[in-house]
Design an enzyme around this catalytic site. Structure first.
Site, PDB file in Angstrom:
ATOM      1  N   SER A 132       0.810  -1.211   0.000  1.00 49.82           N
ATOM      2  CA  SER A 132       0.000   0.000   0.000  1.00 49.82           C
ATOM      3  C   SER A 132       0.847   1.267   0.000  1.00 49.82           C
ATOM      4  CB  SER A 132      -0.957  -0.056   1.200  1.00 49.82           C
ATOM      5  OG  SER A 132      -1.927   0.939   1.142  1.00 49.82           O
TER       6      SER A 132
ATOM      7  N   ASP B 295      -2.210   6.153  -3.510  1.00 50.96           N
ATOM      8  CA  ASP B 295      -1.104   5.488  -2.830  1.00 50.96           C
ATOM      9  C   ASP B 295      -0.577   4.384  -3.736  1.00 50.96           C
ATOM     10  OD1 ASP B 295      -3.212   3.710  -2.605  1.00 50.96           O
ATOM     11  OD2 ASP B 295      -2.766   3.119  -0.558  1.00 50.96           O
TER      12      ASP B 295
ATOM     13  N   ASP C  58      -5.611   2.035  -3.780  1.00 49.62           N
ATOM     14  CA  ASP C  58      -6.900   1.843  -3.104  1.00 49.62           C
ATOM     15  C   ASP C  58      -7.274   3.065  -2.263  1.00 49.62           C
ATOM     16  OD1 ASP C  58      -5.118   1.479  -1.003  1.00 49.62           O
ATOM     17  OD2 ASP C  58      -6.002  -0.404  -0.302  1.00 49.62           O
TER      18      ASP C  58
END
Length: 449
Positions: A102, A241, A245
């Site tokens: 992430s 990011d 998401d």
């Protein structure tokens, strides 16, 4: 081992905490569960990844684990995490795996697993996987023609682009925007999505090299995007990011529009369109006090959950709500997606700008952000267990709340992942809440460290 799965899959420094051996064992354990529960004698698992250098390595290890137990693998390459959540159902796969950490730096990586429905694994299944990893009994390895096969998919990115574009009701013709892809997954699709919808796109940080993901760019570093939008007099900017998401935005003045404001803006439009399910938006307890005031002033109900997008989603599914998310920019539009989708969120935000005829600055002014102070206090593991019942801490919090007179709030909570107690205060006077926050933090430190 301790609990391996956190609130968003397995995560750690690649080749240190998240080793190839561990990745392969996770693949084997997950494969065994799929074989036990699937009617298909040879189920297929979809695997995607972001742009980190370690992605190829971990994909190979996971693939070996799945195939060794007799499960096929469909490799889709670099895609956003929400693409896996969408495509796993579209392609009829038994599960989907995303290799990503992430918003973390490139040395980290992670493994997120999705069910065939596009939702992340429930805790019970994660516990089952962990139990198999702890078991001395090995997996049943296949031989000959019974081993799984890997195939490559070349249509995943295009199918995902078409899906996100289809979720938009208007044209973006005339909008002049900047897009920061964080040198991550959005690099393969963001420009195409917004260009197809008619916007003029200026791309930033869309040349990944394996190590520059999230490096001074993306939704965690908005400075360059903000400066670029101001310097070029653009309408707005959006930033993702590493696995796309999450999304944060900046308005025409380069001012940050965070997840709370994005939800406020979009929920208002949804209410006007008659599409806000049960007249409710879902956020976590860490959302800014200004969001709760916004809801009161605009006759929108607010449902609150514990910190973590999985808890937001659980609440939405259980109660029948269709928008929710976190201040960090992880926003779920449940009418269109089963998880947070940064590019979908950006499309919905721009759609609201077009529908309203107002600028993003004008729209986001609907919510006033209260000043916030967050202090992380290191404590012992025993201290984490004791803090709820400590009368001195309870008294310090009550004193602060009395002084704020309802014009602020105090939230003290234990971190779910670190030996910390987080002290958060909001109010109109930054000096006041800083003083009160330091007072509570000192009491916590004295009592629990």
């Amino acid at each position: 081992m301790g609990r391996l799965f956190g609130t968003d899959g397995v995560r750690g420094v690649a080749n240190r905490e998240l080793t190839n051996e561990l990745a392969m064992r996770i693949g084997m354990a997950t494969a065994e569960i799929l074989l036990k529960n699937s009617q298909d004698a040879r189920p297929t698992v979809m695997i995607g990844r972001d742009t980190r250098a370690s992605g190829d390595m971990l994909e190979a290890a996971l693939t070996a684990g799945f195939c060794s137990v007799g499960v096929n693998v469909l490799a889709v390459g670099v895609v956003p995490t929400p693409a896996i959540a969408y495509l796993v159902g579209k392609y009829g796969c038994a599960a989907g795996v995303m290799i990503s950490a992430s918003h973390n730096p490139c040395e980290y990586n992670g493994i997120k697993i999705f069910q065939s429905t596009g939702y992340k694994l429930p805790d019970a299944v994660e516990d089952e996987i962990e139990a198999m990893l702890d078991s001395p009994q090995g997996s049943e390895l296949k031989t000959g023609g019974e081993v799984g096969r890997r195939t490559y998919c070349t249509t995943a990115v295009e199918d995902y682009i078409e899906h996100v574009v289809s979720c938009c009701e208007v044209s973006f013709e005339g909008l002049n925007i900047a897009v920061d892809a964080a040198n991550g997954s959005a690099s393969v699709c963001a420009k195409e999505i917004f260009t197809r919808l008619g916007a003029k796109c200026h791309m930033l940080s869309d040349t990944p090299n394996g190590v520059n993901i999230n490096l001074n760019c993306g939704s965690t570093h908005l400075e360059e995007l903000s400066s670029f939008v101001r310097a070029n007099k653009l309408d707005l900017g959006v930033a993702f990011d590493g696995d796309a998401d999450r999304m944060l935005a900046v308005d025409e003045d380069g001012e940050v529009v965070d997840g709370d404001k994005i939800i406020a803006v979009c929920a208002t439009q949804m209410k006007q369109d008659g599409k806000l399910a049960k007249n409710t938006a879902v956020v976590t307890v860490m959302s800014n006090m200004g969001f709760f005031k916004f809801c009161e002033q605009n006759d929108i109900r607010c449902a609150r959950t514990a910190v973590g997008d999985r808890y937001v989603l659980e609440k939405m599914l259980k109660e029948g709500y269709n928008i929710g998310g976190e201040q960090s920019g992880h926003v779920i539009f449940l009418d269109y997606a089963t998880t947070g989708d940064g590019e979908l969120s950006a499309v919905k935000l721009l759609e609201t700008v077009v529908k309203s005829g107002a600028s993003l600055k004008e729209l986001s002014s609907i919510m006033t952000v209260y000043p916030q102070v967050l202090i992380n206090v290191p404590v012992t593991e025993e201290g984490k267990r004791k803090y709820n019942n400590d009368e001195y801490i309870i008294s310090a919090v009550q004193e602060a709340e009395m002084e704020l007179h309802g014009d602020g709030r105090v939230l003290v909570r234990v971190s779910g992942t670190e030996p910390l107690v987080r002290v958060m205060l909001e109010g109109m006077d930054i000096q006041q809440i800083t003083r009160l926050g330091n007072y509570i933090a000192d009491v916590v430190k004295e009592r629990l460290s």
